[in-house]
Each structure stands twice: as C-alpha cells, then as structure tokens.
Scaffold this active site. Structure first.
Site, PDB file in Angstrom:
ATOM      1  N   GLY A   1       0.845  -1.192   0.000  1.00  0.00           N
ATOM      2  CA  GLY A   1       0.000   0.000   0.000  1.00  0.00           C
ATOM      3  C   GLY A   1       0.877   1.237   0.000  1.00  0.00           C
ATOM      4  O   GLY A   1       1.768   1.370   0.840  1.00  0.00           O
TER       5      GLY A   1
ATOM      6  N   CYS B   1      -7.048  -6.931   4.141  1.00  0.00           N
ATOM      7  CA  CYS B   1      -7.244  -6.416   2.789  1.00  0.00           C
ATOM      8  C   CYS B   1      -8.616  -6.762   2.229  1.00  0.00           C
ATOM      9  O   CYS B   1      -8.803  -6.825   1.011  1.00  0.00           O
ATOM     10  CB  CYS B   1      -6.138  -6.899   1.854  1.00  0.00           C
TER      11      CYS B   1
END
Length: 217
Positions: free
Chosen positions: A150, A179
């Site tokens: 990320g 996630c």
C-alpha cells in the site's frame, strides 16, 4: 543513490509516518536522497483509503491507525518486515500503475531467493502463495497471502510501501479481514517451513531491488 536504513527493535508507527512525510517532502525539494527504510512495529492495525469498518473485527485488540495509503485494513507487528519506500515516482516513469507492479515484482523476486513462488491475483492486492499442502477450497487450490502493499504519493514521491511476513504471530491477523479478503488465509516464510531470518530477507530485498524497480531518469 537510494539510501537504505535498517532500524532494529520496534519503531513507533506515528513517528514512522512523520519521518516518511518529511523525507518525501525533502526528496521532492531535492534536499535528500531517495530512501528505503526497513522496520518492524509493535502489533497494530492500519486502515487504508478503501477500508470498510466491518472489516475491523476486533477494534480493541491493538491500536488502529487511519492512514491515507491505498488499500484496506492490514496488520503490522514483530516478525514482519516493513519496507517503507520513499522513491521519486515522477523520475521513475511517472506511472503509478507501473510503479505498483514494480513493487510486486520486487517482492516476488525476493521470495524467489528462498524458492517461494509468489504470485499476484486480479482483484487481490498483495502477493500470494499457493498452498498445495492444504485442502482444496471451493475456489480451487488454497492460497495464502504472504506480503501486503500500500503506497501513497505526495508530489510524485511515494511513501508507505510493502510488508513481508517472516515470522509474525499469524493469529494477530484475526482481528481484521486482511485487505478485505475472506476466502483465503495468511502465511509467512517460517509458516511455510523455511528458517528465514529478518537479516536473510533484508539481504534478498537489497539484492533484487535494482533489477525490478524502474530506475531514475
């Protein structure tokens, strides 16, 4: 030149974010070199820009930090190598999608140093390994996530980055839906039966970086 920094022990998350933001600004201003910072954190959860509150299963288990990086909820903790990447994406192709793919390929090449086949999947962020030692699922072979990704960009300089599970307590992931994925699990290098140390992984990360991340122009 990319400066590599390795911090031993556990790094405070808020201080890490402050460091990354300041370094990203300095890189943009031409006052500092690019930087990859290798750290570990105390157990915590972070929420990305796509996080759904229902995926925070146990909000009181560990501290939760809101962050403007891409992605959903993820876990950081001891035994997990976090590599924060403060890189000038504007001078590395000016292509965010390609940059994210570069980071994925970097992780896959790093895992390959330990004969682990990491793979990416459409619609699922991160790097996955097929678990032939587990029963088949309704979706086919079992797959576990071994690395998360990320990033955030500020003036075309990246920060946040990747995390690879070396030997974290995998039960700590139970407090979130990692996630946003409910159909697959989480694994680590040691969980796969590989006696890999954090130092081993750090060597592999440095060895594979240049061949997989678009160079400066």
């Amino acid at each position: 030149m990319v400066e590599w920094i390795t911090t031993n022990g556990l790094t405070d998350y808020a201080k890490a974010v402050a460091f990354m933001e300041a370094r990203a600004d300095a890189i943009y201003a031409g006052q500092a070199e690019e930087c990859i910072w290798l750290v570990e954190h105390s157990p915590l959860y972070t929420a990305g820009t796509s996080s759904k509150i229902e995926d925070l299963v146990d909000p009181d288990r560990f501290p939760v930090f809101d962050t403007k990086r891409g992605g959903q909820y993820t876990y950081h903790g001891p035994g997990q190598r976090v590599a924060y990447v403060m890189l000038n994406v504007g001078r590395r192709g000016h292509d965010v999608r390609k940059f994210v793919q570069d980071l994925e390929h970097w992780v896959i090449a790093t895992l390959d140093q330990f004969n682990v086949k990491g793979e990416i999947r459409d619609g699922r962020v991160g790097v996955w390994v097929q678990r032939d030692d587990k029963p088949l699922t309704g979706l086919g072979p079992a797959e576990d996530k071994i690395a998360a990704l990320g990033i955030r960009l500020r003036k075309w300089v990246s920060f946040h980055g990747i995390s690879i599970n070396v030997e974290p307590d995998l039960t700590h992931f139970d407090g979130i839906v990692p996630c946003g994925i409910t159909d697959h699990g989480v694994t680590s290098l040691v969980d796969l039966g590989l006696p890999v140390t954090m130092e081993d992984l750090d060597v592999a990360l440095r060895h594979t970086f240049d061949a997989n991340v678009t160079p400066l122009k």
